[in-house]
Scaffold this motif. Structure first.
Motif, PDB file in Angstrom:
ATOM      1  N   SER A  43      30.604  49.835 -34.236  1.00 30.76           N
ATOM      2  CA  SER A  43      30.646  48.414 -34.602  1.00 30.76           C
ATOM      3  C   SER A  43      30.596  48.294 -36.123  1.00 30.76           C
ATOM      4  O   SER A  43      29.958  49.118 -36.782  1.00 30.76           O
ATOM      5  CB  SER A  43      29.477  47.666 -33.987  1.00 30.76           C
ATOM      6  N   PRO A  44      31.239  47.313 -36.664  1.00 29.20           N
ATOM      7  CA  PRO A  44      32.136  46.363 -36.007  1.00 29.20           C
ATOM      8  C   PRO A  44      33.483  47.018 -35.683  1.00 29.20           C
ATOM      9  O   PRO A  44      34.108  47.652 -36.535  1.00 29.20           O
ATOM     10  CB  PRO A  44      32.290  45.229 -37.018  1.00 29.20           C
ATOM     11  N   LYS A  45      33.915  46.862 -34.460  1.00 29.21           N
ATOM     12  CA  LYS A  45      35.114  47.520 -33.947  1.00 29.21           C
ATOM     13  C   LYS A  45      36.377  47.083 -34.684  1.00 29.21           C
ATOM     14  O   LYS A  45      37.331  47.840 -34.777  1.00 29.21           O
ATOM     15  CB  LYS A  45      35.241  47.277 -32.445  1.00 29.21           C
ATOM     16  N   ARG A  46      36.361  45.883 -35.233  1.00 23.67           N
ATOM     17  CA  ARG A  46      37.553  45.382 -35.928  1.00 23.67           C
ATOM     18  C   ARG A  46      37.787  46.088 -37.270  1.00 23.67           C
ATOM     19  O   ARG A  46      38.809  45.885 -37.902  1.00 23.67           O
ATOM     20  CB  ARG A  46      37.468  43.875 -36.115  1.00 23.67           C
ATOM     21  N   ASP A  47      36.851  46.918 -37.696  1.00 22.35           N
ATOM     22  CA  ASP A  47      37.012  47.651 -38.954  1.00 22.35           C
ATOM     23  C   ASP A  47      37.780  48.960 -38.789  1.00 22.35           C
ATOM     24  O   ASP A  47      38.102  49.608 -39.776  1.00 22.35           O
ATOM     25  CB  ASP A  47      35.649  47.968 -39.573  1.00 22.35           C
ATOM     26  N   GLU A  49      40.964  51.414 -37.221  1.00 28.25           N
ATOM     27  CA  GLU A  49      42.334  51.431 -36.709  1.00 28.25           C
ATOM     28  C   GLU A  49      42.356  51.633 -35.201  1.00 28.25           C
ATOM     29  O   GLU A  49      43.206  51.074 -34.507  1.00 28.25           O
ATOM     30  CB  GLU A  49      43.148  52.534 -37.383  1.00 28.25           C
ATOM     31  N   ALA A  50      41.446  52.437 -34.703  1.00 27.14           N
ATOM     32  CA  ALA A  50      41.377  52.664 -33.256  1.00 27.14           C
ATOM     33  C   ALA A  50      41.183  51.341 -32.522  1.00 27.14           C
ATOM     34  O   ALA A  50      41.727  51.144 -31.435  1.00 27.14           O
ATOM     35  CB  ALA A  50      40.262  53.639 -32.903  1.00 27.14           C
ATOM     36  N   GLY A  51      40.446  50.442 -33.112  1.00 26.86           N
ATOM     37  CA  GLY A  51      40.256  49.123 -32.508  1.00 26.86           C
ATOM     38  C   GLY A  51      41.577  48.397 -32.343  1.00 26.86           C
ATOM     39  O   GLY A  51      41.812  47.744 -31.325  1.00 26.86           O
ATOM     40  N   THR A  52      42.460  48.548 -33.323  1.00 20.87           N
ATOM     41  CA  THR A  52      43.775  47.881 -33.247  1.00 20.87           C
ATOM     42  C   THR A  52      44.525  48.317 -32.012  1.00 20.87           C
ATOM     43  O   THR A  52      44.980  47.489 -31.217  1.00 20.87           O
ATOM     44  CB  THR A  52      44.628  48.198 -34.500  1.00 20.87           C
ATOM     45  N   TRP A  53      44.670  49.631 -31.821  1.00 17.17           N
ATOM     46  CA  TRP A  53      45.487  50.077 -30.699  1.00 17.17           C
ATOM     47  C   TRP A  53      44.786  49.973 -29.361  1.00 17.17           C
ATOM     48  O   TRP A  53      45.434  49.750 -28.343  1.00 17.17           O
ATOM     49  CB  TRP A  53      46.145  51.443 -30.898  1.00 17.17           C
ATOM     50  N   ILE A  54      43.461  50.064 -29.336  1.00 22.39           N
ATOM     51  CA  ILE A  54      42.759  49.917 -28.047  1.00 22.39           C
ATOM     52  C   ILE A  54      42.807  48.461 -27.591  1.00 22.39           C
ATOM     53  O   ILE A  54      43.114  48.181 -26.425  1.00 22.39           O
ATOM     54  CB  ILE A  54      41.312  50.428 -28.130  1.00 22.39           C
ATOM     55  N   TYR A  55      42.517  47.534 -28.484  1.00 23.84           N
ATOM     56  CA  TYR A  55      42.598  46.108 -28.107  1.00 23.84           C
ATOM     57  C   TYR A  55      44.017  45.728 -27.685  1.00 23.84           C
ATOM     58  O   TYR A  55      44.212  44.935 -26.765  1.00 23.84           O
ATOM     59  CB  TYR A  55      42.149  45.208 -29.262  1.00 23.84           C
ATOM     60  N   THR A  56      45.024  46.309 -28.355  1.00 27.34           N
ATOM     61  CA  THR A  56      46.413  46.015 -27.989  1.00 27.34           C
ATOM     62  C   THR A  56      46.719  46.535 -26.588  1.00 27.34           C
ATOM     63  O   THR A  56      47.326  45.832 -25.770  1.00 27.34           O
ATOM     64  CB  THR A  56      47.378  46.620 -29.025  1.00 27.34           C
ATOM     65  N   ALA A  57      46.292  47.761 -26.299  1.00 25.66           N
ATOM     66  CA  ALA A  57      46.513  48.332 -24.961  1.00 25.66           C
ATOM     67  C   ALA A  57      45.786  47.521 -23.894  1.00 25.66           C
ATOM     68  O   ALA A  57      46.340  47.248 -22.820  1.00 25.66           O
ATOM     69  CB  ALA A  57      46.052  49.789 -24.933  1.00 25.66           C
ATOM     70  N   PHE A  75      44.104  40.285 -27.814  1.00 28.35           N
ATOM     71  CA  PHE A  75      45.087  40.226 -28.895  1.00 28.35           C
ATOM     72  C   PHE A  75      44.512  39.558 -30.139  1.00 28.35           C
ATOM     73  O   PHE A  75      44.864  39.952 -31.258  1.00 28.35           O
ATOM     74  CB  PHE A  75      46.384  39.562 -28.435  1.00 28.35           C
ATOM     75  N   PHE A  76      43.619  38.586 -29.984  1.00 28.21           N
ATOM     76  CA  PHE A  76      42.949  38.024 -31.165  1.00 28.21           C
ATOM     77  C   PHE A  76      42.081  39.096 -31.820  1.00 28.21           C
ATOM     78  O   PHE A  76      42.041  39.200 -33.049  1.00 28.21           O
ATOM     79  CB  PHE A  76      42.112  36.792 -30.813  1.00 28.21           C
ATOM     80  N   ASP A  77      41.398  39.911 -30.995  1.00 26.58           N
ATOM     81  CA  ASP A  77      40.606  41.010 -31.559  1.00 26.58           C
ATOM     82  C   ASP A  77      41.512  41.994 -32.293  1.00 26.58           C
ATOM     83  O   ASP A  77      41.198  42.430 -33.400  1.00 26.58           O
ATOM     84  CB  ASP A  77      39.813  41.725 -30.456  1.00 26.58           C
ATOM     85  N   ALA A  78      42.641  42.357 -31.672  1.00 26.59           N
ATOM     86  CA  ALA A  78      43.583  43.292 -32.306  1.00 26.59           C
ATOM     87  C   ALA A  78      44.128  42.720 -33.613  1.00 26.59           C
ATOM     88  O   ALA A  78      44.302  43.451 -34.591  1.00 26.59           O
ATOM     89  CB  ALA A  78      44.729  43.615 -31.349  1.00 26.59           C
ATOM     90  N   LEU A  79      44.380  41.435 -33.624  1.00 31.49           N
ATOM     91  CA  LEU A  79      44.902  40.758 -34.811  1.00 31.49           C
ATOM     92  C   LEU A  79      43.939  40.907 -35.984  1.00 31.49           C
ATOM     93  O   LEU A  79      44.363  41.012 -37.138  1.00 31.49           O
ATOM     94  CB  LEU A  79      45.121  39.277 -34.485  1.00 31.49           C
ATOM     95  N   ASN A  80      42.649  40.938 -35.697  1.00 31.04           N
ATOM     96  CA  ASN A  80      41.629  41.020 -36.738  1.00 31.04           C
ATOM     97  C   ASN A  80      41.250  42.448 -37.105  1.00 31.04           C
ATOM     98  O   ASN A  80      40.338  42.664 -37.895  1.00 31.04           O
ATOM     99  CB  ASN A  80      40.395  40.232 -36.306  1.00 31.04           C
ATOM    100  N   CYS A  81      41.945  43.421 -36.534  1.00 36.31           N
ATOM    101  CA  CYS A  81      41.743  44.828 -36.861  1.00 36.31           C
ATOM    102  C   CYS A  81      42.726  45.237 -37.954  1.00 36.31           C
ATOM    103  O   CYS A  81      43.652  44.490 -38.275  1.00 36.31           O
ATOM    104  CB  CYS A  81      41.959  45.684 -35.607  1.00 36.31           C
TER     105      CYS A  81
END
Length: 138
Positions: A43-47, A49-57, A75-81
Motif C-alpha cells: 500500500s498504497p497500491k496505486r503507487d 506499476e503492478a497495480g496498473t495491470w492487476i486492476y486492469t485485469a 478501472f478508476f483504480d487503474a487510472l490512478n496508477c
C-alpha cells in the motif's frame, strides 16, 4: 520504486494463472488469482506499476461477467496508477463500464479520451453503442 524480486515473481505467477483462467472462461477463478496478486502489492497500491495491470485485469474480468460497478471501480483504480491516464485500454473500458452503469456523460469523457489516443481502431472490436456515444463529438 521496485518490488522485492520474490514478491514480484509471485505477483506475475498469480496474474499468469489468472490470465490462463480467463482464457478458459473461468472468470470468477481468475478474479480470485488477480485479487491474490493485488494483496501482495504494498500500500498504497496505486503507487506501483503492478497495480496498473492487476486492476486492469480485474476490471476486464468484471466487465466480461457484466459486473459493471466493480469493473468501473477497478478501472478508476487503474487510472490512478502509474501510466493509467495514458492507457487507452483503461480509458476505453472505464468509459464502457460507466456507459453500462448509466453514467453516459462520464462515459463520453473517457471514451473520447480513448479515441484521442488511439483513434477509431480501439473501437473496432467493441459494441457500436460505445462509439455511437461519441461519434457526434469527433
Amino acid at each position: 520504486m521496485e518490488l522485492d524480486d520474490k514478491i514480484y515473481d509471485k505477483i506475475v505467477e498469480l496474474c499468469e494463472e489468472g490470465d490462463n483462467l480467463t482464457e478458459e472462461d473461468r472468470f470468477h477463478d481468475a478474479i480470485d488469482k488477480y485479487n491474490a496478486a493485488l494483496d501482495l502489492v504494498p500500500s498504497p497500491k496505486r503507487d506501483w506499476e503492478a497495480g496498473t495491470w492487476i486492476y486492469t485485469a480485474l476490471g476486464d474480468a468484471y466487465f466480461i461477467i457484466e459486473n459493471y460497478k466493480k469493473a468501473k471501480e477497478c478501472f478508476f483504480d487503474a487510472l490512478n496508477c502509474p501510466d493509467g491516464v495514458n492507457n487507452p485500454l483503461i480509458l476505453l473500458r472505464l468509459g464502457e463500464s460507466l456507459f453500462e452503469c448509466g453514467e453516459h456523460n462520464k462515459a463520453e469523457e473517457y471514451l473520447l479520451k480513448a479515441y484521442m489516443l488511439e483513434g477509431y481502431n480501439i473501437f473496432k472490436d467493441e459494441d457500436e453503442k460505445y462509439f455511437g456515444l461519441i461519434k457526434e463529438r469527433i
